[in-house]
Motif scaffolding. Structure first.
Motif, short mmCIF file in Angstrom:
data_model
loop_
_atom_site.label_atom_id
_atom_site.label_comp_id
_atom_site.label_asym_id
_atom_site.label_seq_id
_atom_site.Cartn_x
_atom_site.Cartn_y
_atom_site.Cartn_z
N ARG A 1 1.11 -0.84 0.02
CA ARG A 1 0.11 -0.01 0.15
C ARG A 1 1.12 1.91 0.01
O ARG A 1 0.67 2.09 -0.51
N SER A 2 1.82 0.84 0.66
CA SER A 2 3.21 2.32 0.67
C SER A 2 3.30 2.60 -0.67
O SER A 2 4.45 3.42 -0.64
N ASP A 3 3.42 1.37 -1.80
CA ASP A 3 4.00 2.06 -3.39
C ASP A 3 3.71 0.83 -4.25
O ASP A 3 3.36 0.46 -5.04
N PRO A 4 2.29 2.32 -3.98
CA PRO A 4 1.77 0.94 -5.47
C PRO A 4 1.21 1.44 -6.89
O PRO A 4 1.09 0.04 -7.61
N GLY A 5 2.64 1.97 -7.04
CA GLY A 5 2.59 2.13 -8.57
C GLY A 5 4.28 0.92 -8.75
O GLY A 5 4.41 1.61 -10.23
N THR A 6 4.95 0.68 -7.71
CA THR A 6 6.05 -0.71 -8.40
C THR A 6 5.77 -1.10 -9.39
O THR A 6 4.90 -1.81 -9.30
N GLY A 7 7.11 -1.63 -10.04
CA GLY A 7 6.97 -2.35 -10.87
C GLY A 7 7.19 -3.80 -10.74
O GLY A 7 6.86 -4.51 -10.96
N ASN A 8 7.20 -3.87 -9.20
CA ASN A 8 7.74 -5.37 -8.04
C ASN A 8 6.85 -5.58 -7.74
O ASN A 8 6.86 -5.97 -6.77
N ILE A 9 5.51 -6.28 -8.13
CA ILE A 9 4.56 -6.64 -7.97
C ILE A 9 4.38 -7.85 -7.28
O ILE A 9 5.55 -8.69 -7.43
N LEU A 10 3.89 -8.06 -6.52
CA LEU A 10 3.89 -8.66 -5.13
C LEU A 10 3.34 -10.00 -5.92
O LEU A 10 3.66 -11.50 -5.90
N CYS A 11 2.27 -9.99 -6.46
CA CYS A 11 1.97 -10.82 -7.92
C CYS A 11 0.83 -10.26 -8.51
O CYS A 11 0.35 -9.58 -8.56
N GLY A 12 0.34 -11.36 -9.84
CA GLY A 12 -1.05 -10.93 -10.39
C GLY A 12 -1.87 -11.51 -10.97
O GLY A 12 -2.26 -12.81 -10.55
N CYS A 13 -3.30 -10.75 -11.59
CA CYS A 13 -4.06 -11.97 -12.06
C CYS A 13 -4.79 -11.09 -12.82
O CYS A 13 -4.71 -9.83 -13.64
N GLU A 14 -5.40 -11.31 -13.75
CA GLU A 14 -6.56 -10.68 -14.74
C GLU A 14 -7.67 -11.59 -14.57
O GLU A 14 -8.33 -12.67 -14.27
N THR A 15 -8.86 -10.72 -15.18
CA THR A 15 -10.89 -10.94 -15.16
C THR A 15 -10.74 -9.72 -16.28
O THR A 15 -10.06 -8.92 -16.90
N TYR A 16 -12.28 -11.01 -16.48
CA TYR A 16 -12.63 -10.78 -17.88
C TYR A 16 -14.36 -10.29 -18.07
O TYR A 16 -14.56 -11.85 -17.28
N LEU A 17 -14.24 -9.98 -17.74
CA LEU A 17 -16.07 -9.31 -17.17
C LEU A 17 -17.30 -10.78 -18.83
O LEU A 17 -16.47 -10.42 -19.85
N ARG A 18 -17.89 -11.49 -18.09
CA ARG A 18 -18.67 -11.85 -19.41
C ARG A 18 -19.62 -11.64 -19.12
O ARG A 18 -20.69 -11.63 -17.40
N PRO A 19 -20.96 -11.55 -20.41
CA PRO A 19 -22.38 -11.64 -19.69
C PRO A 19 -22.92 -12.59 -19.56
O PRO A 19 -22.42 -13.89 -20.01
N GLY A 20 -23.76 -12.97 -18.73
CA GLY A 20 -24.44 -14.01 -18.06
C GLY A 20 -25.49 -14.34 -17.57
O GLY A 20 -26.06 -13.32 -17.97
N VAL A 21 -26.15 -15.21 -17.34
CA VAL A 21 -27.87 -15.34 -17.38
C VAL A 21 -27.82 -15.97 -15.79
O VAL A 21 -27.29 -16.92 -15.63
N TYR A 22 -28.94 -16.24 -15.49
CA TYR A 22 -29.12 -16.53 -14.17
C TYR A 22 -30.98 -17.51 -13.83
O TYR A 22 -31.60 -15.94 -14.48
N LEU A 23 -31.19 -18.10 -13.13
CA LEU A 23 -32.86 -18.66 -12.89
C LEU A 23 -32.97 -19.20 -11.34
O LEU A 23 -32.58 -20.69 -11.89
N PRO A 24 -33.32 -17.92 -11.30
CA PRO A 24 -34.13 -18.68 -9.92
C PRO A 24 -35.08 -19.84 -9.89
O PRO A 24 -35.83 -19.92 -10.88
N PRO A 25 -34.82 -20.63 -8.96
CA PRO A 25 -36.25 -21.49 -9.19
C PRO A 25 -37.21 -20.90 -8.74
O PRO A 25 -38.14 -20.00 -8.30
N GLY A 26 -38.52 -21.17 -9.83
CA GLY A 26 -40.38 -21.26 -9.92
C GLY A 26 -40.12 -19.82 -11.59
O GLY A 26 -41.04 -19.63 -11.72
N SER A 27 -39.03 -19.51 -11.26
CA SER A 27 -39.10 -18.29 -12.57
C SER A 27 -38.60 -19.20 -14.19
O SER A 27 -38.63 -20.58 -14.74
#
Length: 418
Positions: free
Chosen positions: A90-116
């Protein structure tokens, strides 16, 4: 996700270790250009080098298409789809020496509750490329990064209160905290991501049961009837992403346990297309490859399936030059679990097995893999059931884990890992 910089920093793996950083003194940020580059440098030897790139520069240049902001897979309803994240002090948020990383990708989804009877549109996220450089392993950074990620993806009122022992919550970028669920594909077994908890104790990403089918096939003695067959190339995939999404919405009501909330990820926009690009950028990819087959109409609809070819990990030429091993294109030059194979991404009912074999023959491979049965088990016979190297895992927000089912869990919802 940052734009790819035109001038790249050093290609050396970042090995500098921070002095011990307590987890409560870390935070999760959207990656800067330098932080994104550090992640690519560190991941390259583990996930990409074996694919046959000349070097890191060749790898980056070939993959530029992935990061085109105008591509269908990089924008969903006007929002950027792919984002990269870095765990940093937190004291060095712009550092290039990251501790670890990941990627996220937004995806359209759908859900169907019971009875719907009508699926409800929602936002979901896929998570990929969770990676800690060797110099920073053993400190719990990746697990903590993933715990923080819940609080960026999900609405606050669907999560336990942010634990005081974790320090300050991360700053939430605009447009986030909208997920109904998120998924990832674990390469480290079933337990690790479940322990990436929501709050102190609520399980994180729970493993989903999966049967992986693989068949070794021979080229057919006679050519099948090709009348009315349409092979799909990359520029033709968007229309069939839309068609698959339409059928998933329609068919969700007949899937699974009707007493549970059933959810699904939609392939439109870009999911079939990005896998075509994943293949095309690999050295040695066939320029004439297809990515799906549409069959003649049956009962008012055309059966179809989409696929990608996953090449085996190849050895570098210099590794073979002075050895007594077989040439690169022989089976012995591949890892036993990573032989070249045609991977079925999505299939509608009514696709005959001989059409899938024809696709494998067309693409020059003799192994076929599918996550679902698609009605082929009896016709094909001889399927080998294998442990999946990337275990699907699901996190839901605002619903209890035991009260949901993930339908249409297919290969196309993978991220961009390798």
């Amino acid at each position: 996700m940052p734009d790819m910089p035109d001038v790249q920093p050093s290609r050396d793996v970042v090995d500098t270790r921070h002095s011990s950083v307590n987890l409560e003194d870390t935070t999760l940020v959207l990656s800067s250009d330098a932080q994104w580059h550090t992640a690519q440098v560190n991941q390259y030897p583990t996930w990409f080098e074996a694919r046959g790139y000349r070097d890191f520069d060749d790898f980056i240049e070939r993959r530029r298409l992935f990061f085109d902001r105008t591509a269908r897979w990089n924008a969903t309803d006007g929002k950027p789809t792919f984002l990269t994240w870095a765990l940093v002090p937190r004291s060095d948020p712009g550092t290039g020496n990251i501790l670890c990383g990941c990627e996220t990708y937004l995806r359209p989804g759908v859900y169907l509750p019971p009875g719907s009877s009508e699926p409800i549109d929602c936002t979901s996220y896929g998570i990929a490329c969770v990676y800690t450089n060797a110099a920073h392993r053993g400190n719990g950074y990746a697990r903590h990064m993933m715990r923080l990620l819940h609080y960026i993806l999900a609405p606050a009122d669907t999560l336990p209160p942010f634990p005081l022992t974790w320090g300050k919550p991360p700053v939430i970028p605009s447009g986030m905290q909208d997920a109904v669920f998120s998924v990832l594909y674990s390469g480290v077994g079933k337990e690790f991501y479940a322990k990436c908890t929501k709050g102190e104790n609520e399980p994180g990403w729970m493993p989903e049961e999966l049967i992986v089918r693989q068949w070794n096939v021979q080229q057919p003695a006679t050519e099948p009837d090709l009348e009315g067959w349409t092979w799909l190339h990359r520029d033709e995939l968007p229309a069939w992403e839309q068609e698959a999404s339409h059928r998933i919405r329609r068919d969700l009501i007949n899937k699974g346990d009707k007493n549970k909330t059933r959810l699904a990820i939609l392939p439109d926009p870009g999911c079939f297309g990005v896998h075509a690009v994943r293949y095309e950028v690999i050295p040695g990819a066939r320029p004439e490859a297809a990515y799906g087959l549409v069959l003649p109409e049956v009962d008012g609809e055309r059966p179809f399936f989409t696929y990608s070819v996953k090449p085996g990990a190849r050895r570098k030429p210099e590794e073979l030059r002075d050895s007594e091993t077989e040439p690169q294109d022989s089976p012995e030059a591949y890892n036993a679990h990573d032989r070249a194979r045609l991977v079925v991404m999505y299939s509608t009912p009514g696709v005959p097995w001989y059409a899938v074999v024809a696709a494998a023959t067309r693409e020059g491979v003799n192994r076929i893999e599918a996550w679902q049965g698609y009605g082929w088990d009896e016709e094909a016979g001889g399927a080998v059931m294998l442990p999946e190297e990337n275990q699907p895992c699901l996190a839901v927000y605002g619903v209890t884990d035991n009260d949901v089912e993930w339908e249409f869990d297919e290969k196309w919802v993978w991220g961009r890992q390798n």
